[in-house]
Design a protein around this motif. Structure first.
Motif, PDB file in Angstrom:
ATOM      1  N   ARG A  37       0.847  -1.178   0.051  1.00 37.03           N
ATOM      2  CA  ARG A  37       0.048  -0.014  -0.009  1.00 37.03           C
ATOM      3  C   ARG A  37       0.885   1.316  -0.045  1.00 37.03           C
ATOM      4  O   ARG A  37       1.641   1.527   0.971  1.00 37.03           O
ATOM      5  CB  ARG A  37      -0.801   0.098   1.024  1.00 37.03           C
ATOM      6  CG  ARG A  37      -1.822  -1.128   1.325  1.00 37.03           C
ATOM      7  CD  ARG A  37      -2.493  -1.309   2.544  1.00 37.03           C
ATOM      8  NE  ARG A  37      -1.263  -1.615   3.696  1.00 37.03           N
ATOM      9  CZ  ARG A  37      -1.536  -1.442   4.920  1.00 37.03           C
ATOM     10  NH1 ARG A  37      -2.610  -1.558   5.421  1.00 37.03           N
ATOM     11  NH2 ARG A  37      -0.627  -1.816   6.018  1.00 37.03           N
ATOM     12  N   ILE A  38       0.941   1.903  -1.008  1.00 37.69           N
ATOM     13  CA  ILE A  38       1.817   3.158  -1.313  1.00 37.69           C
ATOM     14  C   ILE A  38       0.781   4.455  -1.386  1.00 37.69           C
ATOM     15  O   ILE A  38      -0.269   4.426  -2.238  1.00 37.69           O
ATOM     16  CB  ILE A  38       2.731   2.987  -2.610  1.00 37.69           C
ATOM     17  CG1 ILE A  38       3.353   1.863  -2.660  1.00 37.69           C
ATOM     18  CG2 ILE A  38       3.372   4.279  -2.650  1.00 37.69           C
ATOM     19  CD1 ILE A  38       4.611   1.649  -1.167  1.00 37.69           C
ATOM     20  N   VAL A  39       0.987   5.399  -0.506  1.00 39.08           N
ATOM     21  CA  VAL A  39       0.502   6.690  -0.507  1.00 39.08           C
ATOM     22  C   VAL A  39       1.281   7.760  -1.077  1.00 39.08           C
ATOM     23  O   VAL A  39       2.522   7.746  -1.029  1.00 39.08           O
ATOM     24  CB  VAL A  39      -0.058   7.270   0.945  1.00 39.08           C
ATOM     25  CG1 VAL A  39      -1.246   6.116   1.197  1.00 39.08           C
ATOM     26  CG2 VAL A  39       0.912   7.039   1.847  1.00 39.08           C
ATOM     27  N   THR A  40       0.836   8.760  -1.656  1.00 42.16           N
ATOM     28  CA  THR A  40       1.539   9.870  -2.343  1.00 42.16           C
ATOM     29  C   THR A  40       0.539  10.943  -2.496  1.00 42.16           C
ATOM     30  O   THR A  40      -0.799  10.694  -2.670  1.00 42.16           O
ATOM     31  CB  THR A  40       1.967   9.526  -3.606  1.00 42.16           C
ATOM     32  OG1 THR A  40       3.040  10.828  -4.075  1.00 42.16           O
ATOM     33  CG2 THR A  40       1.386   9.169  -4.708  1.00 42.16           C
ATOM     34  N   GLU A  41       1.068  12.055  -2.569  1.00 45.68           N
ATOM     35  CA  GLU A  41       0.187  13.236  -3.099  1.00 45.68           C
ATOM     36  C   GLU A  41       0.651  13.664  -4.489  1.00 45.68           C
ATOM     37  O   GLU A  41       1.729  13.590  -4.915  1.00 45.68           O
ATOM     38  CB  GLU A  41       0.456  14.638  -2.102  1.00 45.68           C
ATOM     39  CG  GLU A  41      -0.117  15.862  -2.395  1.00 45.68           C
ATOM     40  CD  GLU A  41       0.121  17.099  -1.652  1.00 45.68           C
ATOM     41  OE1 GLU A  41      -0.841  17.775  -1.047  1.00 45.68           O
ATOM     42  OE2 GLU A  41       1.556  17.290  -1.525  1.00 45.68           O
ATOM     43  N   PRO A  42      -0.555  14.330  -5.510  1.00 48.24           N
ATOM     44  CA  PRO A  42      -0.353  14.581  -6.709  1.00 48.24           C
ATOM     45  C   PRO A  42       0.927  15.680  -6.589  1.00 48.24           C
ATOM     46  O   PRO A  42       0.508  16.578  -5.913  1.00 48.24           O
ATOM     47  CB  PRO A  42      -1.580  15.204  -7.018  1.00 48.24           C
ATOM     48  CG  PRO A  42      -2.664  14.253  -6.081  1.00 48.24           C
ATOM     49  CD  PRO A  42      -1.922  14.314  -4.816  1.00 48.24           C
ATOM     50  N   TRP A  43       1.745  15.357  -7.683  1.00 52.17           N
ATOM     51  CA  TRP A  43       3.034  16.103  -7.434  1.00 52.17           C
ATOM     52  C   TRP A  43       3.368  16.209  -8.898  1.00 52.17           C
ATOM     53  O   TRP A  43       4.588  15.599  -9.066  1.00 52.17           O
ATOM     54  CB  TRP A  43       3.912  15.493  -6.448  1.00 52.17           C
ATOM     55  CG  TRP A  43       5.247  16.244  -6.032  1.00 52.17           C
ATOM     56  CD1 TRP A  43       6.435  15.394  -5.841  1.00 52.17           C
ATOM     57  CD2 TRP A  43       5.638  17.507  -5.910  1.00 52.17           C
ATOM     58  NE1 TRP A  43       7.373  16.183  -5.710  1.00 52.17           N
ATOM     59  CE2 TRP A  43       6.823  17.707  -5.437  1.00 52.17           C
ATOM     60  CE3 TRP A  43       5.045  18.624  -5.745  1.00 52.17           C
ATOM     61  CZ2 TRP A  43       7.442  18.635  -4.978  1.00 52.17           C
ATOM     62  CZ3 TRP A  43       5.775  19.956  -5.530  1.00 52.17           C
ATOM     63  CH2 TRP A  43       6.981  19.729  -5.104  1.00 52.17           C
ATOM     64  N   ALA A  44       2.684  16.791  -9.791  1.00 50.05           N
ATOM     65  CA  ALA A  44       2.983  16.737 -11.138  1.00 50.05           C
ATOM     66  C   ALA A  44       4.338  17.569 -11.655  1.00 50.05           C
ATOM     67  O   ALA A  44       4.335  18.539 -10.931  1.00 50.05           O
ATOM     68  CB  ALA A  44       2.043  17.264 -12.015  1.00 50.05           C
ATOM     69  N   PRO A  45       5.267  17.151 -12.277  1.00 51.49           N
ATOM     70  CA  PRO A  45       5.160  15.977 -13.162  1.00 51.49           C
ATOM     71  C   PRO A  45       5.789  14.514 -12.566  1.00 51.49           C
ATOM     72  O   PRO A  45       5.965  13.664 -13.634  1.00 51.49           O
ATOM     73  CB  PRO A  45       5.991  16.316 -14.407  1.00 51.49           C
ATOM     74  CG  PRO A  45       7.026  17.308 -13.756  1.00 51.49           C
ATOM     75  CD  PRO A  45       6.545  17.988 -12.641  1.00 51.49           C
ATOM     76  N   TYR A  46       5.838  14.597 -11.249  1.00 48.24           N
ATOM     77  CA  TYR A  46       6.467  13.400 -10.664  1.00 48.24           C
ATOM     78  C   TYR A  46       5.462  12.337 -10.351  1.00 48.24           C
ATOM     79  O   TYR A  46       5.839  11.164 -10.718  1.00 48.24           O
ATOM     80  CB  TYR A  46       7.282  13.653  -9.013  1.00 48.24           C
ATOM     81  CG  TYR A  46       8.256  14.715  -9.656  1.00 48.24           C
ATOM     82  CD1 TYR A  46       9.481  14.358 -10.208  1.00 48.24           C
ATOM     83  CD2 TYR A  46       8.057  16.118  -9.006  1.00 48.24           C
ATOM     84  CE1 TYR A  46      10.469  15.445 -10.005  1.00 48.24           C
ATOM     85  CE2 TYR A  46       9.166  17.040  -9.077  1.00 48.24           C
ATOM     86  CZ  TYR A  46      10.326  16.851  -9.678  1.00 48.24           C
ATOM     87  OH  TYR A  46      11.441  17.512  -9.837  1.00 48.24           O
ATOM     88  N   VAL A  47       4.509  12.745 -10.073  1.00 50.38           N
ATOM     89  CA  VAL A  47       3.225  11.811  -9.825  1.00 50.38           C
ATOM     90  C   VAL A  47       1.717  12.728  -9.989  1.00 50.38           C
ATOM     91  O   VAL A  47       1.790  13.657  -8.967  1.00 50.38           O
ATOM     92  CB  VAL A  47       3.445  10.886  -8.753  1.00 50.38           C
ATOM     93  CG1 VAL A  47       3.466  11.871  -7.430  1.00 50.38           C
ATOM     94  CG2 VAL A  47       2.024  10.134  -8.475  1.00 50.38           C
ATOM     95  N   TYR A  48       0.849  12.198 -10.613  1.00 47.77           N
ATOM     96  CA  TYR A  48      -0.385  12.795 -10.819  1.00 47.77           C
ATOM     97  C   TYR A  48      -1.405  12.125 -11.410  1.00 47.77           C
ATOM     98  O   TYR A  48      -1.147  11.123 -12.133  1.00 47.77           O
ATOM     99  CB  TYR A  48      -0.237  14.287 -11.511  1.00 47.77           C
ATOM    100  CG  TYR A  48       0.355  14.152 -12.940  1.00 47.77           C
ATOM    101  CD1 TYR A  48      -0.634  14.333 -14.112  1.00 47.77           C
ATOM    102  CD2 TYR A  48       1.900  14.017 -13.265  1.00 47.77           C
ATOM    103  CE1 TYR A  48      -0.220  14.368 -15.292  1.00 47.77           C
ATOM    104  CE2 TYR A  48       2.048  14.119 -14.625  1.00 47.77           C
ATOM    105  CZ  TYR A  48       0.978  14.113 -15.595  1.00 47.77           C
ATOM    106  OH  TYR A  48       1.513  13.937 -17.004  1.00 47.77           O
ATOM    107  N   ASP A  49      -2.593  12.596 -11.322  1.00 52.74           N
ATOM    108  CA  ASP A  49      -3.808  11.933 -12.109  1.00 52.74           C
ATOM    109  C   ASP A  49      -4.207  12.708 -13.454  1.00 52.74           C
ATOM    110  O   ASP A  49      -4.486  13.692 -13.308  1.00 52.74           O
ATOM    111  CB  ASP A  49      -4.967  11.854 -11.100  1.00 52.74           C
ATOM    112  CG  ASP A  49      -6.118  11.159 -11.382  1.00 52.74           C
ATOM    113  OD1 ASP A  49      -6.188  11.107 -12.828  1.00 52.74           O
ATOM    114  OD2 ASP A  49      -6.976  10.654 -10.687  1.00 52.74           O
TER     115      ASP A  49
END
Length: 267
Positions: free
Chosen positions: A26-38
């Motif tokens: 189970r990995i959590v993260t905050e949207p942090w474009a362009p590193y990780v995002y929806d």
């Protein structure tokens, strides 16, 4: 039995244990474009896609969840998450988290200001008397976080920080350079927001996991596979795709990357 064989067997048993119980990491993260995002229902980003590839090679299934950063940290503290993506190393968390030897990426925290109220800060002292928009739970370095020369005002999201900047509710916003460039473009702020020349701090981002049975071996395998992947053309292509180029300080033109969002150091 050789040490390397023992490590591989132990790591394999860890992954097998997860599968036996029908569990995923189970990995959590905050949207942090362009590193990780929806992106319209699809998760994307340099660090997200890199992590997915590495875990696929290791045979580890992952369950992802986007949350505000402070909630991500609470999930880790409470044991409701196994790890966090794009977290900065903090010695205060060493008792709780394990960090791979290889970072996913490096961020550079810089300041952005509205062109109508220019504040081209070059030193910490240039922030005296100003209000700077920040993100809850993010670590920007001791000098910045401990200074009493200016006011730090958190916002619930990176987009909200830039909205407050345009409304004059804060004088500047601090965030990663590449994140800021991305957000400026997404929010249509080209020509309206500029980047100050001063670099607040530089940080490395990691995929960290909670300490537990077998997790130290999993972290070692993750670091080794990540390091291998970074040497491949596929990683170079990913990095270029998500804005490996830099933008000049000063007004961001429509032809370049433009500005935006994130935290961290806690991050």
């Amino acid at each position: 039995m050789p040490v390397i064989s023992k490590l591989l067997i132990a790591a394999f048993l860890t992954c097998l244990s997860l599968a036996a119980y029908g569990e995923k990491l189970r990995i959590v993260t905050e949207p942090w474009a362009p590193y990780v995002y929806d992106d319209n229902g699809s998760m994307r980003g340099l660090d997200y896609e890199t992590t997915v590839i590495v875990f696929q090679r290791l045979g580890v299934e992952v369950q992802w969840q986007f949350l505000p950063w402070k909630r991500c940290l609470a999930m880790l503290d409470q044991g409701h998450a196994d790890g966090a993506l794009d977290i900065f190393h903090s010695h205060e968390r060493d008792a709780l988290l394990l960090y791979p030897a290889e970072p996913l990426s490096a961020v550079e925290f810089v300041l952005f200001y509205a062109n109508q109220r220019a504040h081209p800060a070059e030193t910490l002292d240039d922030l005296r008397g100003l209000t700077v928009g920040t993100s809850p739970g993010y670590l920007y370095g001791e000098a910045f976080s401990g200074s009493t020369a200016f006011t730090r005002e958190p916002a619930p999201s990176h987009e909200a920080n830039f909205g407050k900047l345009m409304l004059g509710r804060v004088d500047m916003v601090v965030t990663d350079r590449r994140v800021g460039q991305h957000l400026i473009k997404e929010l249509g702020l080209e020509g309206k927001v500029s980047q100050a020349p001063w670099v607040v701090s530089r940080q490395q981002q990691f995929l960290a996991v909670r300490r537990g049975a077998g997790m130290d071996l999993l972290v070692q395998r993750f670091a080794a596979e990540l390091k291998r992947f970074k040497q491949e053309p596929a990683y170079a292509a990913l990095s270029a795709k998500y804005g490996g180029s830099q933008v000049q300080t000063g007004t961001v033109s429509a032809s370049g990357y433009t500005v935006e969002q994130q935290e961290s150091s806690a991050q």
